[in-house]
Design a protein around this motif. Structure first.
Motif, PDB file in Angstrom:
ATOM      1  N   ILE A 441       0.883  -1.173   0.000  1.00 23.94           N
ATOM      2  CA  ILE A 441       0.000   0.000   0.000  1.00 23.94           C
ATOM      3  C   ILE A 441       0.917   1.218   0.000  1.00 23.94           C
ATOM      4  N   PHE A 442       1.920   1.191   0.870  1.00 22.43           N
ATOM      5  CA  PHE A 442       3.064   2.079   0.707  1.00 22.43           C
ATOM      6  C   PHE A 442       4.305   1.233   0.900  1.00 22.43           C
ATOM      7  N   ALA A 443       5.348   1.604   0.156  1.00 20.15           N
ATOM      8  CA  ALA A 443       6.612   0.876   0.269  1.00 20.15           C
ATOM      9  C   ALA A 443       7.614   1.759   0.991  1.00 20.15           C
ATOM     10  N   ILE A 444       8.571   1.140   1.588  1.00 24.37           N
ATOM     11  CA  ILE A 444       9.609   1.852   2.326  1.00 24.37           C
ATOM     12  C   ILE A 444      10.262   2.912   1.415  1.00 24.37           C
ATOM     13  N   GLY A 445      10.344   4.144   1.930  1.00 22.59           N
ATOM     14  CA  GLY A 445      10.940   5.232   1.142  1.00 22.59           C
ATOM     15  C   GLY A 445       9.917   6.097   0.422  1.00 22.59           C
ATOM     16  N   GLU A 446       8.622   5.702   0.475  1.00 25.62           N
ATOM     17  CA  GLU A 446       7.578   6.470  -0.221  1.00 25.62           C
ATOM     18  C   GLU A 446       6.864   7.427   0.718  1.00 25.62           C
ATOM     19  N   ARG A 447       6.337   8.516   0.140  1.00 28.80           N
ATOM     20  CA  ARG A 447       5.549   9.481   0.925  1.00 28.80           C
ATOM     21  C   ARG A 447       4.193   8.839   1.254  1.00 28.80           C
ATOM     22  N   ILE A 448       3.817   8.876   2.535  1.00 30.68           N
ATOM     23  CA  ILE A 448       2.515   8.323   2.963  1.00 30.68           C
ATOM     24  C   ILE A 448       1.460   9.411   2.765  1.00 30.68           C
ATOM     25  N   THR A 449       0.319   9.029   2.184  1.00 37.10           N
ATOM     26  CA  THR A 449      -0.732  10.025   1.927  1.00 37.10           C
ATOM     27  C   THR A 449      -1.957   9.722   2.793  1.00 37.10           C
ATOM     28  N   SER A 450      -2.848  10.726   2.903  1.00 39.31           N
ATOM     29  CA  SER A 450      -4.056  10.489   3.695  1.00 39.31           C
ATOM     30  C   SER A 450      -4.940   9.451   3.004  1.00 39.31           C
ATOM     31  N   GLU A 451      -4.872   9.365   1.651  1.00 41.35           N
ATOM     32  CA  GLU A 451      -5.660   8.330   0.932  1.00 41.35           C
ATOM     33  C   GLU A 451      -5.193   6.931   1.355  1.00 41.35           C
ATOM     34  N   MET A 452      -3.892   6.793   1.528  1.00 42.82           N
ATOM     35  CA  MET A 452      -3.358   5.485   1.950  1.00 42.82           C
ATOM     36  C   MET A 452      -3.884   5.146   3.343  1.00 42.82           C
ATOM     37  N   ILE A 453      -3.902   6.158   4.218  1.00 46.49           N
ATOM     38  CA  ILE A 453      -4.346   5.898   5.595  1.00 46.49           C
ATOM     39  C   ILE A 453      -5.833   5.537   5.603  1.00 46.49           C
ATOM     40  N   ASP A 454      -6.639   6.212   4.760  1.00 45.60           N
ATOM     41  CA  ASP A 454      -8.076   5.878   4.665  1.00 45.60           C
ATOM     42  C   ASP A 454      -8.246   4.447   4.159  1.00 45.60           C
ATOM     43  N   TYR A 455      -7.432   4.091   3.176  1.00 46.22           N
ATOM     44  CA  TYR A 455      -7.532   2.738   2.604  1.00 46.22           C
ATOM     45  C   TYR A 455      -7.214   1.680   3.668  1.00 46.22           C
ATOM     46  N   ILE A 456      -6.196   1.982   4.504  1.00 50.43           N
ATOM     47  CA  ILE A 456      -5.816   1.031   5.559  1.00 50.43           C
ATOM     48  C   ILE A 456      -6.977   0.887   6.565  1.00 50.43           C
ATOM     49  N   SER A 457      -7.644   2.002   6.878  1.00 46.96           N
ATOM     50  CA  SER A 457      -8.785   1.928   7.806  1.00 46.96           C
ATOM     51  C   SER A 457      -9.885   1.061   7.200  1.00 46.96           C
ATOM     52  N   PHE A 458     -10.122   1.248   5.896  1.00 45.06           N
ATOM     53  CA  PHE A 458     -11.128   0.436   5.196  1.00 45.06           C
ATOM     54  C   PHE A 458     -10.769  -1.052   5.291  1.00 45.06           C
ATOM     55  N   LEU A 459      -9.481  -1.358   5.075  1.00 40.94           N
ATOM     56  CA  LEU A 459      -9.065  -2.773   5.116  1.00 40.94           C
ATOM     57  C   LEU A 459      -9.200  -3.334   6.527  1.00 40.94           C
ATOM     58  N   LYS A 460      -8.926  -2.500   7.533  1.00 42.28           N
ATOM     59  CA  LYS A 460      -9.069  -2.974   8.920  1.00 42.28           C
ATOM     60  C   LYS A 460     -10.541  -3.278   9.209  1.00 42.28           C
ATOM     61  N   GLU A 461     -11.438  -2.407   8.715  1.00 44.78           N
ATOM     62  CA  GLU A 461     -12.876  -2.660   8.932  1.00 44.78           C
ATOM     63  C   GLU A 461     -13.288  -3.987   8.308  1.00 44.78           C
ATOM     64  N   GLN A 462     -12.616  -4.334   7.209  1.00 44.91           N
ATOM     65  CA  GLN A 462     -12.956  -5.573   6.499  1.00 44.91           C
ATOM     66  C   GLN A 462     -12.218  -6.777   7.104  1.00 44.91           C
ATOM     67  N   SER A 463     -11.529  -6.572   8.209  1.00 39.03           N
ATOM     68  CA  SER A 463     -10.717  -7.616   8.854  1.00 39.03           C
ATOM     69  C   SER A 463      -9.710  -8.238   7.897  1.00 39.03           C
ATOM     70  N   ALA A 464      -9.205  -7.447   6.959  1.00 38.43           N
ATOM     71  CA  ALA A 464      -8.214  -7.960   6.009  1.00 38.43           C
ATOM     72  C   ALA A 464      -6.874  -8.151   6.743  1.00 38.43           C
ATOM     73  N   VAL A 465      -6.036  -9.039   6.198  1.00 33.63           N
ATOM     74  CA  VAL A 465      -4.744  -9.303   6.838  1.00 33.63           C
ATOM     75  C   VAL A 465      -3.705  -8.311   6.310  1.00 33.63           C
ATOM     76  N   LEU A 466      -3.146  -7.525   7.224  1.00 32.70           N
ATOM     77  CA  LEU A 466      -2.122  -6.544   6.844  1.00 32.70           C
ATOM     78  C   LEU A 466      -0.783  -6.994   7.418  1.00 32.70           C
ATOM     79  N   VAL A 467       0.256  -6.965   6.604  1.00 35.69           N
ATOM     80  CA  VAL A 467       1.568  -7.408   7.088  1.00 35.69           C
ATOM     81  C   VAL A 467       2.651  -6.427   6.680  1.00 35.69           C
TER      82      VAL A 467
END
Ligand code: PLP
Length: 482
Positions: A441-467
């Motif tokens: 979703i973001f790779a090491i060395g990349e700028r983190i955006t608010s869209e990325m953070i929203d997407y991560i929240s969406f994935l957490k709501e879906q109980s998706a596996v994040l590693v």
């Protein structure tokens, strides 16, 4: 005090095995059915097959006997000039491809929907990624292949790049026009590397997209364990003569190798190659036939859409692998994550992955007609009992990230930890992936955006596996800085 008589992994694996789950994930041998000769020998000889390197069985670190012969047979079967057997997964093959072509600081053109193994290869090699955004299918909420035009533009803007890396196919089955991209890249002196983790079977049936080797690519990393039938972790690195020196590749491969390669893995690669070379057309053809039949039946279930070759547009979806059975479930008002869980919990069916809108089943040479019946009937049942009406899950499609510093520089930079919600605008000090498919979703060395953070929240709501992050709950993340 822990009990030293407990065996948590062994118990869990035995329990999984005893459940008689129907598998539409990898490994492709599906409980041995797709590699029956080897399965029979394994049952007869058991752990006696687990030997270490000695003269009669050769050595993977310096093949001159049976391993050399087996690698030569594999090279011929896969239309390559050289083949290296890998026992550290396709991850090691991807690392060897990148490290043998790019020195620290050199540029490599890479699709942004690449697997995490590629990002790790960039850390190891020190190469700098030039990302190319793949196409997007908004109806399905998925990324597709990269178009030749996008690669051409990246090549024109980065004439000093050393290599172009492609996926053949994407997880969902889309392929790019590799032959054209090979022509473009070669004309500028760039080598073409292909992550063919999901395309092992391509060269063995005429209805499938073209394999990287057939298209003239210089190297290809093929996960024989995914759709070719060998044991998990076994893989091959294929090399074509011309732009790369196979001896230099071998030196890099040696860096990746254990000195105690498992003969179970090596023998399974040999057996899988034999299967594909001698019966590939029939075995892969059966998988294509099953997948087509399943697709037709699923498409007659109200609200489900099993996508296939109709997506081909000659551009970012130049070809399509029909054995990837992706089903969009938005029409029954459920998310792919929900259907994934229902298939497992209510029907004992394990599919390969889910996202907001889809599930993906992998049909391969070990499948049977009754498995296909079970999958179709389970989807029919879910759509009858759980359908909630149309609900397109809002799946954010992230734009091309901004690479602030190379993955390797970021890896060695000082880092601090912040709450994820405070990380917008910061540079990622670690990568975060949804698993499977393992695309950052973001790779090491990349700028983190608010869209990325929203997407991560969406994935957490879906109980998706994040590693990928040090914090397993992804509440906190590491960013660059003191
Ligand atoms: C596209 C892609 N490339 C590379 C890999 C790495 O393969 P392996 O798990 O054999 O190391 C994977 C694994 O899922 C993958 O999906």
């Amino acid at each position: 005090m822990k009990s030293q008589s407990s065996t948590p992994i062994l118990d869990a694996v035995v329990e999984c095995c005893d459940k008689e789950t129907i598998h539409f994930d990898v490994p492709g041998h599906k409980g041995g059915r797709g590699l029956s000769d080897f399965d029979k020998i394994l049952r007869e000889k058991g752990l006696k097959l687990d030997i270490s390197s000695a003269k009669p069985v050769d050595s993977l670190n310096n093949p001159s006997g049976v391993i050399k012969q087996a690698q030569e047979l594999a090279a011929e079967a896969f239309n390559a000039d050289h083949c290296f057997f890998m026992v550290g997964g396709t991850t090691a093959a991807v690392h060897a491809m990148i490290m043998s072509t790019c020195k620290p600081g050199e540029k490599i053109i890479v699709p942004r929907n690449s697997h995490e193994s590629i990002i790790k290869g960039l850390v190891l090699s020190g190469a700098v990624p030039i990302y190319v955004q793949p196409g997007v299918n908004r109806e399905l909420g998925i990324r597709t292949g990269v178009s030749s035009a996008a690669i051409k533009e990246a090549i024109n803007r980065n004439k000093d790049a050393k290599a172009v890396l492609l996926m053949n196919p994407t997880y969902y089955g889309a392929t790019s026009n590799i032959s054209e991209i090979v022509r473009l890249a070669h004309s500028r002196g760039m080598v073409v590397l292909v992550d063919e983790a999901h395309g092992t079977h391509f060269g063995f049936h005429e209805d499938l997209p073209m394999s990287a080797m057939d298209a003239g690519a210089d190297m290809s990393a093929v996960s024989i364990h995914k759709t070719g039938g060998s044991l998990t972790q076994s893989s091959m690195l294929l090399v074509k003569n011309g732009m790369v020196d196979h001896r230099a590749v071998m030196t890099t491969v040696q860096l990746m190798l254990t000195t105690s390669a498992s003969y179970l893995l090596l023998a399974s690669l040999d057996a899988a190659r034999k299967n594909l070379a001698t019966m590939g057309d029939e075995l892969v053809g059966k998988a294509v036939k099953f997948s087509r039949a399943a697709r037709d039946r699923i498409n007659s279930i109200e609200g489900l859409y099993a996508f296939g070759k109709e997506l081909i547009n000659g551009d970012d979806i130049f070809g399509f692998d029909e054995t990837k059975l992706g089903v969009c479930v938005s029409g029954i008002g459920l998310s792919g994550f929900e259907v994934y869980d229902m298939l497992k919990e209510e029907h004992n069916i394990q599919v390969e992955l889910a996202d907001g809108s889809n599930i993906l089943a992998i049909v391969s040479l070990g499948d049977s007609e009754s498995d296909i019946d079970a999958l179709v009937e389970a989807l029919e049942d879910i759509s009858t009992r759980h359908a909630k009406g149309w609900r397109q899950i809002e799946q954010p499609i992230l734009e091309n990230p901004y690479v602030v510093i190379s993955p390797r520089e970021a890896f060695y930079s000082p880092k601090r930890t912040v709450m994820l919600e405070d990380a917008a605008g910061e540079v990622a000090g670690e990568s975060l992936m949804l698993y499977p498919h393992g695309i950052p979703i973001f790779a090491i060395g990349e700028r983190i955006t608010s869209e990325m953070i929203d997407y991560i929240s969406f994935l957490k709501e879906q109980s998706a596996v994040l590693v990928g992050t040090e914090d397993p709950d992804v509440e906190y993340i590491k960013i660059l800085g003191m």
